[in-house]
Design a protein around this motif. Structure first.
Motif, short mmCIF file in Angstrom:
data_model
loop_
_atom_site.label_atom_id
_atom_site.label_comp_id
_atom_site.label_asym_id
_atom_site.label_seq_id
_atom_site.Cartn_x
_atom_site.Cartn_y
_atom_site.Cartn_z
N ASP A 217 2.09 -15.92 11.73
CA ASP A 217 1.76 -14.96 12.78
C ASP A 217 3.04 -14.22 13.19
N PRO A 218 3.18 -12.93 12.79
CA PRO A 218 2.24 -12.05 12.09
C PRO A 218 2.18 -12.31 10.58
N CYS A 219 1.10 -11.79 9.97
CA CYS A 219 0.96 -11.97 8.51
C CYS A 219 0.28 -10.75 7.88
N TYR A 220 0.25 -10.77 6.56
CA TYR A 220 -0.42 -9.72 5.79
C TYR A 220 -1.90 -9.71 6.16
N ARG A 221 -2.44 -8.52 6.39
CA ARG A 221 -3.81 -8.47 6.94
C ARG A 221 -4.88 -8.92 5.95
N GLY A 222 -4.58 -8.73 4.65
CA GLY A 222 -5.53 -9.18 3.63
C GLY A 222 -5.74 -10.69 3.68
N THR A 223 -4.73 -11.42 4.12
CA THR A 223 -4.84 -12.88 4.21
C THR A 223 -5.89 -13.25 5.25
N PRO A 238 3.15 -19.44 14.80
CA PRO A 238 4.24 -18.50 15.06
C PRO A 238 5.44 -18.73 14.13
N LEU A 239 6.27 -17.71 14.07
CA LEU A 239 7.47 -17.81 13.23
C LEU A 239 8.68 -18.06 14.10
N ASP A 240 9.68 -18.75 13.57
CA ASP A 240 11.01 -18.67 14.17
C ASP A 240 11.92 -18.02 13.12
N GLN A 241 13.23 -18.11 13.28
CA GLN A 241 14.07 -17.38 12.32
C GLN A 241 13.98 -17.95 10.89
N ASN A 242 13.37 -19.15 10.76
CA ASN A 242 13.23 -19.76 9.43
C ASN A 242 11.82 -19.61 8.86
N GLY A 243 11.02 -18.82 9.51
CA GLY A 243 9.66 -18.64 9.01
C GLY A 243 8.67 -19.50 9.78
N LEU A 244 7.57 -19.84 9.13
CA LEU A 244 6.47 -20.55 9.80
C LEU A 244 6.95 -21.86 10.45
N ASP A 245 6.58 -22.02 11.73
CA ASP A 245 7.04 -23.18 12.50
C ASP A 245 6.10 -24.37 12.23
N ASP A 424 13.03 -1.89 23.97
CA ASP A 424 12.08 -1.83 25.09
C ASP A 424 10.66 -1.90 24.52
N PRO A 425 10.11 -3.13 24.41
CA PRO A 425 8.81 -3.28 23.74
C PRO A 425 7.69 -2.51 24.42
N SER A 426 7.84 -2.21 25.71
CA SER A 426 6.73 -1.56 26.42
C SER A 426 6.48 -0.13 25.91
N LYS A 427 7.44 0.40 25.16
CA LYS A 427 7.31 1.80 24.71
C LYS A 427 6.62 1.91 23.33
N TYR A 448 -0.27 -6.65 12.64
CA TYR A 448 -0.35 -7.81 11.75
C TYR A 448 -0.39 -9.12 12.53
N ALA A 449 -0.35 -9.02 13.87
CA ALA A 449 -0.17 -10.23 14.69
C ALA A 449 -1.47 -10.67 15.34
N SER A 450 -1.57 -11.98 15.64
CA SER A 450 -2.73 -12.49 16.37
C SER A 450 -2.44 -12.47 17.86
N SER A 451 -1.20 -12.75 18.19
CA SER A 451 -0.89 -12.92 19.61
C SER A 451 -0.43 -11.58 20.21
N LYS A 452 -0.83 -11.38 21.48
CA LYS A 452 -0.42 -10.14 22.16
C LYS A 452 1.08 -10.14 22.41
N ASN A 453 1.69 -11.35 22.38
CA ASN A 453 3.13 -11.42 22.65
C ASN A 453 3.97 -11.23 21.41
N SER A 454 3.39 -10.65 20.37
CA SER A 454 4.17 -10.54 19.13
C SER A 454 5.35 -9.61 19.35
N ALA A 455 6.32 -9.71 18.42
CA ALA A 455 7.47 -8.80 18.46
C ALA A 455 6.92 -7.37 18.41
N GLN A 456 7.60 -6.45 19.11
CA GLN A 456 7.17 -5.04 19.07
C GLN A 456 8.17 -4.26 18.23
N GLY A 457 7.67 -3.64 17.23
CA GLY A 457 8.55 -2.86 16.36
C GLY A 457 7.71 -2.27 15.24
#
Ligand SMILES: Cc1ncc(COP(=O)(O)O)c(C=O)c1O
Length: 485
Positions: A217-223, A238-245, A424-427, A448-457
């Protein structure tokens, strides 16, 4: 009012063209064309066969043959005792009336084009997933393709494709063993029309509806859609800097039957999974008798350091299925991907492959096999790696120079897009809208994310653009950020 018999107005009878066809077919075609182009209207009464035979100077049998054909295809209808009429409901109506009006319009305008873009338009600024087709060795590809189509007319007319084209399976096995650290023999390879089919086959043949699967999370949508369509409950991890937690996954759903991951280059964020995390995942799969589906979609394009060997190669429990695609390193419309499966899963997968008819055309497989065998594949990858690497670093440099007040660059593990993270993720929504108004295509990570708190970019594609274009696009982004913030 009784309808005027069509034959009373001889001028309206269709003209018979000089075609190299039997006379009854020429008459059949002339009437069919007249009906379809509106010269003969539904409900119009047709002349008697004898009169028509006289008019065209042919035998009555010839006319009867043409009439029968038109009646059997639904263009004419015979009313008992009163003659033959143009049908009120033409066969074409049955097809067209079920389409949307807009489709009908565009279908009538759409012409086959020599350009291979589906839309006929070049890619939009920062569009993702588009390789540099201008530098693809099209002539070589076409020669190989033509050679295989010509080689033996019978090689293409049978149904002997179920195991994939053997030289292609050999070529892929050898490439994966030497370049990707995958340990497999060619019998373990299923050739499929893309890696999306690999996900579909794995999910359908190795899981049961109601089972759980970990997804990044996030992932490729086809998955996500492969799971949803088959009644599998996706557990977003969720991911951390090493990938899937993995520890999160263990807490949430220890008994998941499958984890689908992109360890070489996480899609869409871009990190790669270090060995410690890979071993943790493999241990989980072994302990819980679960599967891991390793999606290695673009690891050809790593621009620094050594390629990271596949997880499949260090899997001692035979729990990893490995999938790859030629969509990224060659071109998406090739529709060839592959799945490497442990022997224990092969039979179930092959049965599902046969049931779903998931086979790419043999001529295309043979072309690809020759392309690899003759060294064109490795050469192309090398050239593209050099080119993409230059574009990748130029784009990052331009973004850092112009936009560093507004964004940071995501993990730099290469690939075919650069991930940017907003300060500024709100933008995010406003930026995407403004960009779209300016013809810039920004793919939001949130898609690509499930959670609303995903990284914004956003993901920025760069492979099919010139360096100058990328630099000026980064400057346009800067102006846009200044305007918005
Ligand atoms: C991460 C990832 N996996 C799988 C695929 C599917 O590729 P294919 O075209 O082979 O179905 C894609 C395509 O964009 C992708 O980005």
């Amino acid at each position: 009012m009784p309808k005027k018999p069509f034959a009373q107005d001889k001028a309206k009878l269709p003209r018979i063209r000089r075609l190299d066809l039997p006379m009854y077919e020429r008459i059949y075609q002339a009437f069919r064309d007249a009906i379809l182009n509106g010269q003969m209207l539904p409900g119009a009464r047709l002349p008697a066969t004898r009169a028509l035979a006289q008019h065209y100077g042919v035998s009555r049998n010839t006319i009867i043959q043409a009439y029968d054909q038109l009646a059997s295809e639904g263009y004419f209808e015979t009313r008992h005792g009163s003659g033959t009429y143009v049908a009120n409901e033409l066969p074409e109506n049955f097809v067209l009336s079920r389409q949307y009006p807009a489709m009908r319009k565009s279908a009538s305008k759409a012409k086959p084009s020599a350009r291979l873009w589906n839309t006929g338009r070049p890619p939009q600024t920062f569009q993702i997933g588009v390789p540099d087709m201008e530098r693809f060795p099209t002539e070589i590809w076409l020669k190989l393709y033509a050679k295989h189509l010509r080689s033996s007319p019978y090689s293409l007319v049978n149904y002997d494709f179920e195991d994939g084209y053997p030289p292609l399976r050999n070529a892929i096995a050898s490439y994966l063993n030497t370049r990707k650290g995958v340990q497999c023999s060619s019998e373990q390879i299923l050739i499929l029309p893309g890696s999306q089919q690999a996900q579909e086959l794995v999910v359908r043949s190795l899981l049961q509806p109601g089972d759980q699967a970990w997804i990044e999370d996030p992932c490729y949508r086809g998955t996500r859609s492969a799971l949803r369509q088959n009644g599998i409950k996706a557990i977003p991890v969720p991911l951390d800097q090493n990938g899937l937690d993995v520890s999160y996954g263990l807490k949430k759903a220890t008994k998941a039957g499958l984890a689908i991951i992109t360890p070489s280059h996480q899609y869409p964020i871009g990190c790669s999974m270090p060995i410690g995390r890979r071993l943790e995942l493999l241990q989980w799969a072994k302990d819980s008798n679960s599967w891991i589906l390793e999606d290695d979609y673009d690891s050809e394009y790593r621009y620094r350091g050594k390629p990271i060997p596949a997880m499949q190669g260090i899997d001692e429990g035979n729990r990893v299925l490995y999938m790859g695609t030629f969509s990224k390193c060659l071109f998406p419309d090739i529709r060839i991907g592959y799945l490497v499966a442990p022997f224990s899963a092969l039979e179930a997968l092959k049965e599902m492959q046969a049931a779903t008819g998931s086979y790419p055309p043999i001529a295309m497989q043979a072309t690809l096999a020759a392309f690899i065998h003759e060294g064109h594949f490795e050469r192309h990858i090398r050239r593209m790696r050099d080119r993409y690497s230059k574009l990748y670093y130029s784009l990052i440099e331009a973004l850092e120079k112009n936009c560093s007040d507004y964004l940071t660059i995501g993990p730099r593990e290469g690939g075919m897009h650069v991930t940017i993270l907003l300060k500024d993720p709100s933008k995010a929504a406003t930026i995407q809208k403004e960009a779209s108004d300016q013809g810039i295509l920004l793919h939001p990570i949130s898609k690509y994310a499930s959670s609303k708190n995903s990284a914004q970019g956003f993901l920025l594609g760069f492979c099919c653009f010139e360096e100058k274009q990328l630099i000026s696009s980064a400057m346009r982004l800067k102006k846009m950020f200044e305007k918005i913030t």
